[in-house]
Design a protein around this motif. Structure first.
Motif, PDB file in Angstrom:
ATOM      1  N   GLU A  15      54.754  35.289  47.415  1.00 58.16           N
ATOM      2  CA  GLU A  15      53.777  34.234  47.242  1.00 58.16           C
ATOM      3  C   GLU A  15      54.343  33.217  46.260  1.00 58.16           C
ATOM      4  O   GLU A  15      54.262  33.368  45.042  1.00 58.16           O
ATOM      5  CB  GLU A  15      52.471  34.820  46.685  1.00 58.16           C
ATOM      6  CG  GLU A  15      51.337  33.802  46.640  1.00 58.16           C
ATOM      7  CD  GLU A  15      50.044  34.445  46.164  1.00 58.16           C
ATOM      8  OE1 GLU A  15      49.323  33.800  45.384  1.00 58.16           O
ATOM      9  OE2 GLU A  15      49.770  35.568  46.576  1.00 58.16           O
ATOM     10  N   LYS A  68      47.332  34.471  38.172  1.00 54.83           N
ATOM     11  CA  LYS A  68      47.952  34.231  39.468  1.00 54.83           C
ATOM     12  C   LYS A  68      49.316  34.908  39.570  1.00 54.83           C
ATOM     13  O   LYS A  68      49.710  35.382  40.639  1.00 54.83           O
ATOM     14  CB  LYS A  68      48.095  32.728  39.710  1.00 54.83           C
ATOM     15  CG  LYS A  68      46.769  32.013  39.929  1.00 54.83           C
ATOM     16  CD  LYS A  68      46.985  30.568  40.313  1.00 54.83           C
ATOM     17  CE  LYS A  68      45.637  29.873  40.590  1.00 54.83           C
ATOM     18  NZ  LYS A  68      45.829  28.455  40.969  1.00 54.83           N
ATOM     19  N   ALA A  71      48.599  38.513  40.319  1.00 51.77           N
ATOM     20  CA  ALA A  71      48.164  38.666  41.708  1.00 51.77           C
ATOM     21  C   ALA A  71      49.344  38.537  42.669  1.00 51.77           C
ATOM     22  O   ALA A  71      49.455  39.288  43.644  1.00 51.77           O
ATOM     23  CB  ALA A  71      47.094  37.632  42.039  1.00 51.77           C
ATOM     24  N   SER A  72      50.233  37.581  42.395  1.00 56.99           N
ATOM     25  CA  SER A  72      51.408  37.388  43.244  1.00 56.99           C
ATOM     26  C   SER A  72      52.315  38.613  43.217  1.00 56.99           C
ATOM     27  O   SER A  72      52.812  39.076  44.249  1.00 56.99           O
ATOM     28  CB  SER A  72      52.190  36.160  42.784  1.00 56.99           C
ATOM     29  OG  SER A  72      53.373  35.996  43.531  1.00 56.99           O
ATOM     30  N   THR A  74      51.535  41.867  42.387  1.00 60.22           N
ATOM     31  CA  THR A  74      50.940  43.053  43.004  1.00 60.22           C
ATOM     32  C   THR A  74      50.840  42.909  44.521  1.00 60.22           C
ATOM     33  O   THR A  74      51.108  43.858  45.264  1.00 60.22           O
ATOM     34  CB  THR A  74      49.547  43.325  42.423  1.00 60.22           C
ATOM     35  OG1 THR A  74      48.744  42.142  42.536  1.00 60.22           O
ATOM     36  CG2 THR A  74      49.639  43.694  40.948  1.00 60.22           C
ATOM     37  N   THR A  75      50.473  41.716  44.987  1.00 62.42           N
ATOM     38  CA  THR A  75      50.379  41.495  46.433  1.00 62.42           C
ATOM     39  C   THR A  75      51.744  41.604  47.095  1.00 62.42           C
ATOM     40  O   THR A  75      51.908  42.254  48.133  1.00 62.42           O
ATOM     41  CB  THR A  75      49.776  40.114  46.723  1.00 62.42           C
ATOM     42  OG1 THR A  75      48.485  40.025  46.130  1.00 62.42           O
ATOM     43  CG2 THR A  75      49.668  39.877  48.226  1.00 62.42           C
ATOM     44  N   GLY A  76      52.732  40.965  46.482  1.00 59.38           N
ATOM     45  CA  GLY A  76      54.078  40.986  47.054  1.00 59.38           C
ATOM     46  C   GLY A  76      54.687  42.371  47.062  1.00 59.38           C
ATOM     47  O   GLY A  76      55.293  42.795  48.043  1.00 59.38           O
ATOM     48  N   GLY A  78      53.093  45.262  47.039  1.00 58.09           N
ATOM     49  CA  GLY A  78      52.395  46.095  48.020  1.00 58.09           C
ATOM     50  C   GLY A  78      52.845  45.806  49.431  1.00 58.09           C
ATOM     51  O   GLY A  78      53.080  46.725  50.224  1.00 58.09           O
ATOM     52  N   ALA A  79      53.002  44.529  49.764  1.00 55.03           N
ATOM     53  CA  ALA A  79      53.423  44.158  51.114  1.00 55.03           C
ATOM     54  C   ALA A  79      54.848  44.622  51.390  1.00 55.03           C
ATOM     55  O   ALA A  79      55.169  45.098  52.483  1.00 55.03           O
ATOM     56  CB  ALA A  79      53.323  42.636  51.287  1.00 55.03           C
TER      57      ALA A  79
END
Length: 329
Positions: A15, A68, A71-72, A74-76, A78-79
């Protein structure tokens, strides 16, 4: 760079942070890398913690709000783990079966028996490339160290002449060819076609490994002529085994997932019809998950059972391949 570090650094870029200009973002990346290197080398912090802190530092240096950046990250992460974690695990299992069964040593011994003289560096790069296809870099190094020392000592070669081709073969496979973590993470990040990437990776790997291996080692051996030391040839992993799998069946097992993924890529190019039954079958058969899973199941019989492993021994080998170790942190 370790498997975990590759995944986490790729996760940082899933992200993109748009709060900074190009110059500031470039500086932020360099600063983030510097923080990671400093924490690992100077303060001896665990790689996972250093990468986490470095990733957050990158976001801060880029001028992104901390929430942010978190969030970037943890999201990245996990993906990325969801996309390649299972494939890395399957690759680790296949590599462990190859090493513990003596299949890797069988390939080494067979190729070395056919080589000699000036062809020995080329034999070493071929061995390392074949061994390095399913094995992680650090496992391949452990397997090939006794081979390099033995060949250099018996043939009176410089360690540079034999060792550099071996390292080149392992490095190129690890950096350019799936199912290694780096290429898999890159494929997942940009949504690339794995089969095409595999074919192009092999295409680039061939000239790269030739130049970085046998060709460069010829000059390196002149610059640094290091003979093989006495009393430093360690025991090879399969010396305690009563039997080992054959060369042909071992090679087939290693190349099976590669052939399945390349077949899918070829059918996609030739047929080019998502609704075609043949293409849909190959899309399943040649998917990385199915290809590696098939190779693991086949390897349990062609490698594990061929080496005389019991069901409990095979289960133990699989368990050890998934266990945490300092090399996989």
């Amino acid at each position: 760079m370790t498997r975990l570090s590759v995944e986490m650094l790729a996760a940082d870029s899933v992200e993109p942070i748009t709060s900074a200009g190009h110059a500031q973002l470039g500086i932020a990346v360099l600063a983030g890398i510097a923080v990671i290197v400093l924490l690992i080398t100077k303060f001896k912090l665990h790689a996972f913690l250093a990468l986490t802190i470095g990733s957050l530092a990158l976001g801060a240096f880029a001028g992104a709000p901390l929430d942010k950046a978190i969030a970037s990250f943890t999201t990245g992460l996990g993906a990325t783990v969801a996309g390649v974690g299972v494939l890395i695990a399957l690759g680790a299992i296949l590599g462990r079966l190859l090493a513990d069964s003596g299949g890797a040593d069988r390939i080494v011994d067979t190729i070395l028996a056919k080589a000699g003289g000036r062809s020995m560096p080329w034999a070493m790069v071929l061995i390392a490339s074949v061994i390095g296809l399913p094995l992680f870099f650090e496992v391949g190094v452990v397997l090939l160290i006794p081979v390099v020392l033995m060949v250099a000592k018996r043939g009176n070669y410089s360690l540079m002449r034999i060792g550099i081709p071996a390292l080149a073969g392992l490095s190129v496979m690890h950096g350019l060819v799936p199912p290694h973590p780096g290429p898999l993470v890159a494929i997942d990040a940009v949504d690339a076609n794995l089969g095409v990437t595999l074919a192009l990776g092999v295409l680039v790997a061939v000239p790269t490994v030739i130049i970085a291996g046998p060709v460069f080692s010829r000059y390196a051996a002149r610059w640094v002529d290091v003979p093989a030391p006495d009393r430093m040839i360690p025991q090879r992993p399969s010396e305690d085994l009563e039997k080992r799998p054959g060369f042909g069946i071992t090679l087939v097992t290693i190349l099976l997932p590669v052939v399945m993924m390349l077949a899918k890529a070829l059918v996609d190019i030739v047929v080019d019809d998502p609704e075609n039954t043949v293409q849909r079958v190959f899309d399943v058969v040649g998917s990385p998950l199915i290809a590696l899973l098939t190779a693991v199941v086949v390897g349990m019989f062609t490698l594990g059972r061929a080496a005389g492993f019991t069901k409990d021994r095979i289960s133990s080998t699989v368990e050890k391949s998934l266990a945490p170790s300092p090399a996989s942190c």
